[in-house]
Scaffold this motif. Structure first.
Motif, PDB file in Angstrom:
ATOM      1  N   PRO A  58     -10.029 -41.577 -17.807  1.00  0.00           N
ATOM      2  CA  PRO A  58      -8.817 -40.749 -16.939  1.00  0.00           C
ATOM      3  C   PRO A  58      -8.950 -39.971 -15.933  1.00  0.00           C
ATOM      4  O   PRO A  58     -10.068 -39.195 -15.833  1.00  0.00           O
ATOM      5  N   PRO A  59      -7.659 -39.418 -15.598  1.00  0.00           N
ATOM      6  CA  PRO A  59      -8.069 -38.209 -14.888  1.00  0.00           C
ATOM      7  C   PRO A  59      -8.461 -36.645 -15.213  1.00  0.00           C
ATOM      8  O   PRO A  59      -7.866 -36.562 -16.831  1.00  0.00           O
ATOM      9  N   LEU A  60      -9.604 -36.216 -15.360  1.00  0.00           N
ATOM     10  CA  LEU A  60     -10.408 -34.632 -16.327  1.00  0.00           C
ATOM     11  C   LEU A  60     -10.067 -33.964 -15.046  1.00  0.00           C
ATOM     12  O   LEU A  60      -9.188 -33.535 -13.865  1.00  0.00           O
ATOM     13  N   LEU A  61      -9.663 -32.389 -16.297  1.00  0.00           N
ATOM     14  CA  LEU A  61      -9.335 -31.698 -15.492  1.00  0.00           C
ATOM     15  C   LEU A  61      -9.738 -30.404 -16.263  1.00  0.00           C
ATOM     16  O   LEU A  61     -10.838 -30.286 -17.265  1.00  0.00           O
TER      17      LEU A  61
ATOM     18  N   SER B 256      -9.817 -27.669 -25.676  1.00  0.00           N
ATOM     19  CA  SER B 256     -10.683 -28.844 -24.848  1.00  0.00           C
ATOM     20  C   SER B 256     -10.788 -30.368 -25.300  1.00  0.00           C
ATOM     21  O   SER B 256     -11.369 -30.399 -26.493  1.00  0.00           O
ATOM     22  N   ASP B 257     -10.996 -30.694 -24.749  1.00  0.00           N
ATOM     23  CA  ASP B 257     -11.618 -32.414 -24.986  1.00  0.00           C
ATOM     24  C   ASP B 257     -12.937 -32.520 -25.037  1.00  0.00           C
ATOM     25  O   ASP B 257     -13.433 -33.462 -26.618  1.00  0.00           O
TER      26      ASP B 257
ATOM     27  N   ASP C  29      -3.387 -36.070 -19.754  1.00  0.00           N
ATOM     28  CA  ASP C  29      -2.379 -36.030 -20.403  1.00  0.00           C
ATOM     29  C   ASP C  29      -2.425 -35.313 -21.680  1.00  0.00           C
ATOM     30  O   ASP C  29      -1.474 -35.038 -22.272  1.00  0.00           O
ATOM     31  N   THR C  30      -3.292 -34.799 -22.157  1.00  0.00           N
ATOM     32  CA  THR C  30      -3.780 -33.630 -22.953  1.00  0.00           C
ATOM     33  C   THR C  30      -3.469 -32.339 -22.908  1.00  0.00           C
ATOM     34  O   THR C  30      -2.369 -32.134 -23.648  1.00  0.00           O
ATOM     35  N   VAL C  31      -3.128 -31.776 -21.281  1.00  0.00           N
ATOM     36  CA  VAL C  31      -2.306 -31.176 -21.207  1.00  0.00           C
ATOM     37  C   VAL C  31      -1.240 -31.452 -20.942  1.00  0.00           C
ATOM     38  O   VAL C  31       0.271 -30.513 -21.600  1.00  0.00           O
TER      39      VAL C  31
END
Length: 189
Positions: free
Chosen positions: A93-96, A125-126, A138-140
Motif C-alpha cells: 500500500p502507499p507508505l509515508l 506508526s504502523d 490510510d492510517t494517516v
C-alpha cells in the motif's frame, strides 16, 4: 484498522536476516558490487525499505548463497504484529514517512510534526523500522478528523494531489529519492 499490513524490513532488519552488519546492505547496494539491485526497494522519506518476502528469498538469488536466519525472520514478524508477507514493492500500500506527511499537509516544519507525534496526537506508526517510523497512507488519512479537532492553529488540510500521487506511485516530492553519499555520489543519476 481491519486489514493487515505487509511485513517490511529496513537496512537493520535486512542485515539481521543474514547475520551481517547493517553497513553490509549499503555495500551490497553499491554500484561497484551490484549484489542488491536498488530498484527492488521502495523509497520512503529518502530511505530504502523492502518487503520481507523479497528480503527473505534474496540470499538464494545471489551468486554466493546466503542462508536466511529464520529466528530473525520470526522476530521481525512478531515485532510487526498481524500482517502478510509481500514479495514485491508493487504489492505494498502507499507508505509515508515524515517527509511525505509534511508535504501532504504542507506543515511549516519537521518540528511541527515531531511535536504532534511526541504529544500523542498523531496516529501511532504502523512500523518502526531501522529507527524510522512509517505509516500507511490510510492510517494517516483516517486520523485527519482527530488531528483537526486537537489542533490549535494548523488546519491539517490534505493536499489531494499528493495523496493521488502517493496512491498512484507517481509521487516525486520530498523523500521520494535516496540521495547517494560517499564516493558514488558524483556518479549518481
Amino acid at each position: 484498522m481491519s486489514w493487515r499490513k505487509p511485513y517490511l524490513v529496513g537496512h537493520q532488519e535486512f542485515a539481521a536476516l543474514y547475520r551481517v552488519d547493517p553497513t553490509m546492505i549499503s555495500q551490497w547496494l553499491a554500484p561497484s558490487r551490484r549484489v542488491l539491485d536498488p530498484s527492488t526497494a521502495i523509497v520512503v522519506s529518502g530511505v530504502r525499505y523492502w518487503p520481507l518476502g523479497f528480503a527473505a528469498r534474496f540470499g538464494a538469488t545471489t551468486k554466493r548463497f546466503r542462508q536466511v536466519d529464520f529466528d530473525a525472520k520470526s522476530r521481525i514478524i512478531a515485532e510487526q504484529g498481524a500482517g502478510w508477507e509481500a514479495d514485491l514493492g508493487d504489492e505494498l500500500p502507499p507508505l509515508l514517512g515524515q517527509q511525505e506527511i509534511i508535504e501532504m499537509f504542507h506543515l511549516p516544519s519537521q518540528g511541527t510534526l515531531a511535536t504532534t507525534i511526541a504529544t500523542g496526537r498523531f496516529p501511532a506508526s504502523d512500523w518502526l523500522l531501522s529507527g524510522s517510523m512509517l505509516w500507511m497512507l490510510d492510517t494517516v488519512l483516517m486520523a485527519v478528523p482527530a488531528l483537526r479537532e486537537s489542533a490549535r492553529s494548523l488546519p491539517w488540510d490534505v493536499d489531494e494531489a499528493v495523496v493521488t500521487a502517493l496512491r498512484d506511485g507517481t509521487y516525486v516530492g520530498p523523500g521520494s529519492r535516496v540521495f547517494t553519499r560517499g564516493r558514488h555520489a558524483r556518479k549518481a543519476v
